[in-house]
Design a protein around this motif. Structure first.
Motif, PDB file in Angstrom:
ATOM      1  N   ARG A 129     120.334  57.193 102.159  1.00  0.00           N
ATOM      2  CA  ARG A 129     120.204  57.930 100.838  1.00  0.00           C
ATOM      3  C   ARG A 129     119.861  57.185  99.642  1.00  0.00           C
ATOM      4  N   HIS A 130     120.577  56.128  99.434  1.00  0.00           N
ATOM      5  CA  HIS A 130     120.052  55.185  98.533  1.00  0.00           C
ATOM      6  C   HIS A 130     118.501  54.649  98.387  1.00  0.00           C
ATOM      7  N   GLY A 131     118.084  54.324  99.811  1.00  0.00           N
ATOM      8  CA  GLY A 131     116.587  54.201  99.811  1.00  0.00           C
ATOM      9  C   GLY A 131     115.880  55.429  99.108  1.00  0.00           C
ATOM     10  N   TRP A 132     116.397  56.666  99.654  1.00  0.00           N
ATOM     11  CA  TRP A 132     115.652  57.864  99.300  1.00  0.00           C
ATOM     12  C   TRP A 132     115.675  58.314  97.561  1.00  0.00           C
ATOM     13  N   VAL A 133     116.816  58.112  97.346  1.00  0.00           N
ATOM     14  CA  VAL A 133     117.126  58.394  95.616  1.00  0.00           C
ATOM     15  C   VAL A 133     116.407  57.147  94.952  1.00  0.00           C
ATOM     16  N   GLY A 134     116.607  55.911  95.103  1.00  0.00           N
ATOM     17  CA  GLY A 134     115.856  54.989  94.536  1.00  0.00           C
ATOM     18  C   GLY A 134     114.403  54.830  94.794  1.00  0.00           C
ATOM     19  N   SER A 135     113.975  55.611  95.504  1.00  0.00           N
ATOM     20  CA  SER A 135     112.379  55.690  95.608  1.00  0.00           C
ATOM     21  C   SER A 135     112.009  56.735  94.706  1.00  0.00           C
ATOM     22  N   GLY A 136     112.823  57.405  94.005  1.00  0.00           N
ATOM     23  CA  GLY A 136     112.217  58.590  93.079  1.00  0.00           C
ATOM     24  C   GLY A 136     112.577  59.909  93.375  1.00  0.00           C
ATOM     25  N   ARG A 137     113.101  60.252  94.560  1.00  0.00           N
ATOM     26  CA  ARG A 137     113.217  61.674  95.192  1.00  0.00           C
ATOM     27  C   ARG A 137     114.827  62.013  95.024  1.00  0.00           C
ATOM     28  N   SER A 138     114.713  63.344  95.027  1.00  0.00           N
ATOM     29  CA  SER A 138     116.314  63.900  94.730  1.00  0.00           C
ATOM     30  C   SER A 138     117.234  63.809  96.038  1.00  0.00           C
ATOM     31  N   ALA A 139     118.457  63.517  95.914  1.00  0.00           N
ATOM     32  CA  ALA A 139     119.203  63.622  97.108  1.00  0.00           C
ATOM     33  C   ALA A 139     119.452  64.758  97.710  1.00  0.00           C
ATOM     34  N   ASP A 140     118.980  66.077  97.005  1.00  0.00           N
ATOM     35  CA  ASP A 140     119.186  67.443  97.647  1.00  0.00           C
ATOM     36  C   ASP A 140     117.998  67.469  98.610  1.00  0.00           C
ATOM     37  N   THR A 141     116.812  66.855  98.476  1.00  0.00           N
ATOM     38  CA  THR A 141     115.905  66.968  99.451  1.00  0.00           C
ATOM     39  C   THR A 141     115.662  66.162 100.538  1.00  0.00           C
ATOM     40  N   LEU A 142     117.052  65.369 100.774  1.00  0.00           N
ATOM     41  CA  LEU A 142     116.898  64.376 101.693  1.00  0.00           C
ATOM     42  C   LEU A 142     117.068  64.967 103.137  1.00  0.00           C
ATOM     43  N   ALA A 143     117.949  65.876 103.391  1.00  0.00           N
ATOM     44  CA  ALA A 143     118.282  66.393 104.783  1.00  0.00           C
ATOM     45  C   ALA A 143     116.970  67.328 105.069  1.00  0.00           C
ATOM     46  N   SER A 144     116.278  67.869 104.335  1.00  0.00           N
ATOM     47  CA  SER A 144     115.216  68.610 104.794  1.00  0.00           C
ATOM     48  C   SER A 144     114.048  68.026 105.189  1.00  0.00           C
ATOM     49  N   HIS A 145     114.012  66.743 104.739  1.00  0.00           N
ATOM     50  CA  HIS A 145     113.056  65.658 105.209  1.00  0.00           C
ATOM     51  C   HIS A 145     113.458  64.486 106.121  1.00  0.00           C
ATOM     52  N   SER A 146     114.445  65.019 106.873  1.00  0.00           N
ATOM     53  CA  SER A 146     114.894  63.883 107.728  1.00  0.00           C
ATOM     54  C   SER A 146     114.975  64.516 109.110  1.00  0.00           C
ATOM     55  N   PRO A 198     110.676  53.097  93.098  1.00  0.00           N
ATOM     56  CA  PRO A 198     109.622  54.296  93.323  1.00  0.00           C
ATOM     57  C   PRO A 198     108.465  53.343  93.596  1.00  0.00           C
ATOM     58  N   GLU A 199     107.713  54.132  94.138  1.00  0.00           N
ATOM     59  CA  GLU A 199     106.097  53.528  94.468  1.00  0.00           C
ATOM     60  C   GLU A 199     105.306  53.028  93.109  1.00  0.00           C
ATOM     61  N   LYS A 200     105.580  53.584  91.965  1.00  0.00           N
ATOM     62  CA  LYS A 200     104.939  53.240  90.679  1.00  0.00           C
ATOM     63  C   LYS A 200     105.923  53.578  89.614  1.00  0.00           C
ATOM     64  N   GLY A 201     105.908  52.314  88.585  1.00  0.00           N
ATOM     65  CA  GLY A 201     106.888  52.320  87.475  1.00  0.00           C
ATOM     66  C   GLY A 201     108.086  51.937  87.925  1.00  0.00           C
ATOM     67  N   GLY A 202     109.185  52.262  87.005  1.00  0.00           N
ATOM     68  CA  GLY A 202     110.431  51.879  87.066  1.00  0.00           C
ATOM     69  C   GLY A 202     110.857  50.714  86.360  1.00  0.00           C
ATOM     70  N   ARG A 203     112.162  50.438  86.438  1.00  0.00           N
ATOM     71  CA  ARG A 203     112.862  49.406  85.686  1.00  0.00           C
ATOM     72  C   ARG A 203     112.496  47.913  86.339  1.00  0.00           C
ATOM     73  N   LEU A 204     112.734  48.257  87.687  1.00  0.00           N
ATOM     74  CA  LEU A 204     112.618  47.023  88.514  1.00  0.00           C
ATOM     75  C   LEU A 204     111.263  46.370  88.421  1.00  0.00           C
ATOM     76  N   ARG A 205     110.183  47.396  88.381  1.00  0.00           N
ATOM     77  CA  ARG A 205     108.940  46.796  88.419  1.00  0.00           C
ATOM     78  C   ARG A 205     108.535  46.051  87.207  1.00  0.00           C
ATOM     79  N   GLU A 206     109.261  46.333  85.963  1.00  0.00           N
ATOM     80  CA  GLU A 206     109.106  45.840  84.762  1.00  0.00           C
ATOM     81  C   GLU A 206     109.575  44.474  84.834  1.00  0.00           C
ATOM     82  N   GLU A 207     111.078  44.523  85.460  1.00  0.00           N
ATOM     83  CA  GLU A 207     111.933  43.072  85.267  1.00  0.00           C
ATOM     84  C   GLU A 207     111.368  42.014  86.408  1.00  0.00           C
ATOM     85  N   TRP A 208     111.025  42.595  87.512  1.00  0.00           N
ATOM     86  CA  TRP A 208     110.587  41.489  88.661  1.00  0.00           C
ATOM     87  C   TRP A 208     109.435  42.209  89.201  1.00  0.00           C
ATOM     88  N   PRO A 209     108.211  41.891  88.557  1.00  0.00           N
ATOM     89  CA  PRO A 209     106.977  42.289  89.283  1.00  0.00           C
ATOM     90  C   PRO A 209     106.587  41.583  90.193  1.00  0.00           C
TER      91      PRO A 209
END
Length: 392
Positions: A15-32, A143-154
């Motif tokens: 769940r942490h990986g799914w949400v952190g990648s920019g997706r909604s937790a509500d869509t995890l079950a339907s894509h697992s 997420p694949e593009k953008g996000g705080r981590l990419r700015e702080e730790w490219p």
């Protein structure tokens, strides 16, 4: 194996990986899908070779995938995911013993040299540790593009994102807070046990900052772990943090042995001396270390033009593959050759369990092999906690 607990821990990491990648937790079950659903007949062919507990685990854990986007996220930073049935009984990656319900990791080719000597853990312990790394923000999903981590730790993403959506984060606020909290407790424990003549002074309001504020602009290191620790850390009312080891002060900092490498314009921070001995380490000119892993000499491979410098406790030079609170305790003399000194994993300084050791200037306080993650040096907080235990 506590199957229900392991399923819950596994799916929480997913769940942490799914949400952190920019997706909604509500869509995890339907894509697992479960492991058996992903691999179909090939998985069913192995069912008779699996224990009931492992079968239940594989039937209920989530494996997320978005086939129309080609998104097949890795389970976690240290492991890609559940094995393909064809490779399930190979001797690599995470090994699970169905008789004992214990597991260990083989992250490098050296880990399988003698697997019987490695530490084995319950799957629940492994998953709990990994989840704690997520909650401590040492490992984070992005997420694949953008996000705080990419700015702080490219630099942790690189040209090829090896463990998407996971990244290893060398430094964060949780790390700083933990180190400052342990240091505060250690200073308080020592001051509370000082002689009566000193306790009246210790009862005054604590002062903070190992270094004075008026030298902030003269310290040529970026605002990362070392800088962020030096100024808010509680200032002790004593000089020696351990026998023969004194806490650095503002007057000491200009004499940092690797000062010539310090620059606010560089991302890398060279070794920073925190606790200094009056005895020097001197590198023998006949030594020829071949790599960063040579335990004979300090872990300052890129700074070896400096051959003599104070022994003591250093924060290690930074890079995007290691935690910024890692330390090296450099001794003025080598120990370990007689085999009595041990690393945290119980091995001697030669890396074995027999009586044959190896002299080293740097292995004191080092953890040795950590079976559930790639090697990381001992943390500053780990050493401070050890000293706190000795004081209390």
């Amino acid at each position: 194996m506590n199957v229900e607990r392991c399923i819950s821990l596994h799916n929480e990491i997913v769940r942490h990986g799914w949400v952190g990648s920019g997706r909604s937790a509500d869509t995890l079950a339907s894509h697992s899908k479960s492991w058996f659903e992903v691999f179909g007949d090939e998985a069913e062919a192995e069912r008779s070779n699996l224990s009931p507990g492992l079968i239940q685990f594989l039937e209920q854990v989530q494996i997320p995938r978005v086939e129309e986007e080609g998104f097949y996220p890795e389970f976690f930073y240290w492991v890609q995911g559940l094995s393909h049935p064809e490779h399930m009984f190979e001797f690599k990656d995470m090994l699970y013993d169905q008789k004992t319900n214990l597991c260990t990791l083989s992250l490098t080719i050296y880990d399988t040299d003698d697997i019987s000597t490695q530490n084995w853990y319950s799957l629940e312990t492994v998953l709990t540790l990994w989840l704690s790394q997520i909650r401590n923000e040492t490992i984070q999903a992005a997420p694949e593009k953008g996000g705080r981590l990419r700015e702080e730790w490219p630099e942790v993403f690189g040209e090829y994102w090896e463990h998407a959506p996971w990244v290893f984060v060398p430094y964060n606020e949780n790390m700083l807070k933990h180190n400052l909290d342990v240091w505060e407790k250690l200073v308080e424990a020592i001051e509370s046990r000082m002689p009566a003549a000193s306790r009246s002074q210790a009862a005054e309001r604590p002062m903070y900052g190992l270094l004075d504020d008026n030298i902030r602009d003269t310290i040529d290191i970026p605002h990362q772990c070392a800088y962020d620790f030096l100024f808010p850390a509680r200032r002790p009312r004593f000089k020696m943090i351990a026998p023969g080891l004194r806490v650095i002060t503002s007057s000491d900092f200009p004499e940092q042995p690797f000062r010539s490498y310090m620059s606010k314009d560089k991302e890398e921070v060279p070794p920073v001396l925190l606790f200094q001995s009056d005895l020097n380490f001197s590198e023998d000119p006949t030594w020829t270390p071949q790599s960063l892993d040579d335990a004979m000499v300090p872990n300052f491979f890129d700074y070896r033009d400096i051959k003599t410098y104070p022994s003591g406790l250093y924060l290690l030079p930074t890079n995007h593959r290691s935690l910024e609170d890692g330390i090296s305790f450099v001794l003025p003399y080598a120990i370990g050759g007689k085999g009595f000194a041990r690393r945290g994993d119980g091995t001697n300084f030669a890396g074995g369990e027999d009586s044959r050791g190896k002299d080293s200037f740097t292995e004191l306080y080092q953890p040795g092999r950590r079976a559930l993650e790639e090697f990381q040096a001992q943390s500053l907080a780990g050493v401070l906690e050890s000293w706190l235990g000795m004081v209390e």
